[in-house]
Every structure is written in C-alpha cells, then in structure tokens.
Scaffold this motif. Structure first.
Motif, short mmCIF file in Angstrom:
data_model
loop_
_atom_site.label_atom_id
_atom_site.label_comp_id
_atom_site.label_asym_id
_atom_site.label_seq_id
_atom_site.Cartn_x
_atom_site.Cartn_y
_atom_site.Cartn_z
N UNK A 1 -8.02 12.00 -4.45
CA UNK A 1 -8.93 11.00 -3.89
C UNK A 1 -8.22 9.66 -3.70
N UNK A 2 -7.27 9.34 -4.59
CA UNK A 2 -6.51 8.10 -4.46
C UNK A 2 -5.68 8.12 -3.18
N UNK A 3 -5.05 9.25 -2.88
CA UNK A 3 -4.33 9.39 -1.61
C UNK A 3 -5.26 9.18 -0.43
N UNK A 4 -6.43 9.80 -0.53
CA UNK A 4 -7.43 9.71 0.53
C UNK A 4 -7.82 8.26 0.79
N UNK A 5 -8.14 7.54 -0.27
CA UNK A 5 -8.60 6.16 -0.14
C UNK A 5 -7.48 5.24 0.34
N UNK B 1 0.82 -1.20 0.00
CA UNK B 1 0.00 0.00 0.00
C UNK B 1 0.87 1.26 0.00
N UNK B 2 1.99 1.23 0.70
CA UNK B 2 2.88 2.39 0.74
C UNK B 2 3.44 2.70 -0.64
N UNK B 3 3.82 1.68 -1.39
CA UNK B 3 4.35 1.91 -2.74
C UNK B 3 3.28 2.49 -3.65
N UNK B 4 2.05 2.06 -3.49
CA UNK B 4 0.96 2.64 -4.28
C UNK B 4 0.68 4.08 -3.86
N UNK B 5 0.82 4.38 -2.57
CA UNK B 5 0.67 5.75 -2.10
C UNK B 5 1.76 6.64 -2.69
N UNK B 6 2.99 6.13 -2.75
CA UNK B 6 4.08 6.89 -3.34
C UNK B 6 3.83 7.15 -4.82
N UNK B 7 3.29 6.15 -5.53
CA UNK B 7 2.96 6.33 -6.95
C UNK B 7 1.87 7.39 -7.12
N UNK B 8 0.88 7.37 -6.24
CA UNK B 8 -0.19 8.38 -6.31
C UNK B 8 0.36 9.78 -6.00
N UNK B 9 1.32 9.87 -5.06
CA UNK B 9 1.92 11.16 -4.74
C UNK B 9 2.70 11.73 -5.92
N UNK B 10 3.39 10.86 -6.66
CA UNK B 10 4.11 11.32 -7.84
C UNK B 10 3.13 11.88 -8.87
N UNK B 11 2.03 11.17 -9.09
CA UNK B 11 1.01 11.67 -10.01
C UNK B 11 0.36 12.94 -9.52
N UNK B 12 0.15 13.04 -8.21
CA UNK B 12 -0.49 14.21 -7.62
C UNK B 12 0.32 15.48 -7.87
N UNK B 13 1.63 15.41 -7.61
CA UNK B 13 2.47 16.59 -7.82
C UNK B 13 2.72 16.85 -9.31
N UNK B 14 2.82 15.78 -10.10
CA UNK B 14 3.09 15.95 -11.54
C UNK B 14 1.91 16.58 -12.27
#
Length: 335
Positions: free
Chosen positions: A123-127, A76-89
């Motif tokens: 929303x992905x970060x939230x979930x 789950x942490x790796x998916x959160x990191x992937x979502x964070x990259x997309x969020x800032x990008x």
C-alpha cells in the motif's frame, strides 16, 4: 505436525465451541517441491534480492548525498526505494531460507506479521506512486508555483499520510484474519502469507470479510489509480499545448520513468490479483506473485537510473567521492 493438522482438520459447526480453535502454523507450498530445483531457485532469488536491495540503496544514497537531487521528486523516489526494500524483504528472505532448509512451516504469528508488513509496503508503494504523479502534475501544469506548492512541509506530510493510510490498511487486514476461527487446511498455495489465501482456507463464513477487503481494495487501490489517471490526463493536456516538439519531449521525459513504473507496478499487481481470484491453478497465481513481489521492485532502480540523467550524474559523483576517499585515506581500508 502441521501436515497432519492440515489433513485432518474439519470445519466444525458453529454450535461446537470446543472445536473452534485456530491453527498454530501454516505450510507455504512454495514454487517447487523438487529439492534440486529449489537450490537453483534459491540462488536465483538470492541474486534478485541482492540486486533489488543494492539498487534501491544506491538510489537512496545518491539522492541523500547529492544536493542537486534535494527536490520533491527525488525525495519521493528515495521513499519509494525504501518501501521497495521493505516490500521484498518481507517475503523473499523467508522463501530463500525455506528452500535451503527444505522447511515450509511458518508460525501463525509469523504468518500474520508477514501479511501485515506485506500489505503495509504494498500500500505504501501504491500511495507513493500517486503522490509522485501529483508532483509531476504540479511541476508540468503549474511550473511557476511548483516550489511554493511542493514545499518541504507538504512533501513530509504527504509521505507521513501515505504511511498512515498504509498502516491502517495493514491493521484492517490483520484484524479481519484474526476474526477467522478455524481453517479447513493449513497449506497456503503461495510462497508467502497471502490474505486472500487465508480467507479461502477459512471454515467460517467469510462473505462479510471478503466484502470488507474488496471495499478496502476499492478505496486504497482505485482512489490512487484515479488520482494518477487524472494527473496524467492534465499532464498530457498541458504537454499537447506546448508548441515545439522539443518542448513536448522535454516535458514528457520528466515523467517517463514514473509512468513506466506505474504501468509495471499496477500491471503485475492486477495480473496477480486476477490470477488469485479467477485462475484455478495455484502455480499461475504464484508466478504472478513473483512478478509483482520480486521483479517489479528489482526493475525500479534500473528504470530510473537508465532513463534519468540526474540519477546517472549523481551516481557518478558518488562513485568519484568513494574512489577519492580511498585514494586519500588508503590505510583506513587495509586489513
């Protein structure tokens, strides 16, 4: 041309169908209009963006390359990191380019696309944070059944469900904005296409649209927060029943990093939301937006790497393998 359209656009009457035309582009006012300050801010945000991307990529590489971290929590942490990259990008590269070129124009289609991806990753970060809270709840309150409950199939399903819900929320926001027929201005008081800003610029009656967005915010925001609060209520209750202080510390340390990220994410997000709704100052709203769109994703890797010995060990082993690979195959990296 966008400036002229923004200054002369009038809110038409609903009987004049010829004037009910949408704009072709918007203006992102950004953080500053001073050219010299824009160069400084561009360098600052470029550095923060690179730190965010590299930090989260290191988390993903560490988790994927180390068999010790092939557990639900780090999945789950790796998916959160992937979502964070997309969020800032979604927002930062566009802002940096605008500062470098001194152009603040964004096309209507580009604005909708940016808004859609922004809502998707937010929303992905939230979930994912709520899913990680559930994972910690099972690990601490039901340790003997942890591997049975949090099996790979359930973990994959939870990530896919999080993405589906986030995609649905994103498309609902896009659908609401597409219903807007005209705008009283094209100047957005932010550095990205904020859905609430677009609603405020609309000439149409947005009461129903605002109620729908608030309702979606209550569902997609309050339900995950309620799940997190309930999980931590059960976690704290379970930890308090541990007799030894060492056992309590060990149990709580497994969710300390997640709790810190939850407080940072929801704290900055709540400040940003309240600033956009309550504060009359666009500058304060933009500062709050910077906090939850830039600072929070940048700090997440540091929180997990500094507070988590497993991540630290995995990063050290990854570094050791890279150095060893260089030493064994030096000619592969020449020229």
């Amino acid at each position: 041309m966008a400036q002229q359209r923004g200054s002369t656009a009038q809110c038409p009457s609903y009987t004049d169908s010829q004037n009910l035309t949408g704009v072709s582009e918007f203006l992102l006012l950004g953080l500053s209009e001073d050219p010299e300050l824009q160069l400084v801010l561009a360098g600052l945000f470029l550095s923060m963006y690179l730190v965010t991307v590299l930090g989260n990529l290191l988390i993903i590489l560490a988790v994927s390359s180390d068999s010790h971290l092939h557990t639900p929590m780090y999945f789950f942490l790796s998916n959160l990191s992937l979502a964070d990259i997309g969020f800032t990008s979604t927002t930062i590269p566009k802002m940096i380019v605008d500062m470098q070129t001194h152009s603040r124009v964004i096309a209507y289609g580009g604005c909708l696309t940016q808004m859609s991806f922004f809502v998707l990753f937010a929303c992905m970060d939230d979930m994912l944070l709520s899913v990680m809270a559930y994972d910690r709840f099972v690990a601490i309150c039901h340790p003997l059944q942890y591997r049975v409950i949090m099996n790979p199939r359930l973990c994959g399903f939870l990530v896919l469900l999080s993405f589906f819900i986030s995609f649905l929320d994103s498309q609902l926001h896009s659908l609401i904005v597409l219903q807007l027929t005209c705008f009283r201005d094209v100047a957005i008081s932010n550095f990205f296409c904020d859905p609430s800003q677009l609603l405020h610029l609309s000439c149409s009656d947005t009461f129903i649209n605002e109620m729908v967005i608030y309702f979606m915010g209550a569902i997609f925001g309050c339900l995950p927060i309620s799940g997190i609060l309930f999980s931590y209520y059960k976690i704290v209750s379970s930890i308090l029943r541990v007799p030894s202080s060492g056992g309590k510390y060990k149990a709580f340390s497994t969710c300390g990093s997640h709790l810190a990220i939850v407080c940072l994410f929801y704290g900055t997000g709540l400040v940003g939301y309240l600033s956009s709704v309550v504060s009359p100052s666009p500058r304060k709203s933009m500062v709050a937006s910077v906090m939850y769109t830039v600072v929070t994703p940048m700090l997440n890797p540091f929180i997990y790497s500094l507070r988590n010995r497993d991540i630290q060990s995995a990063l050290c082993r990854l570094h050791g393998r890279i150095v060893k690979s260089h030493l064994l195959h030096p000619f592969c990296y020449m020229g």
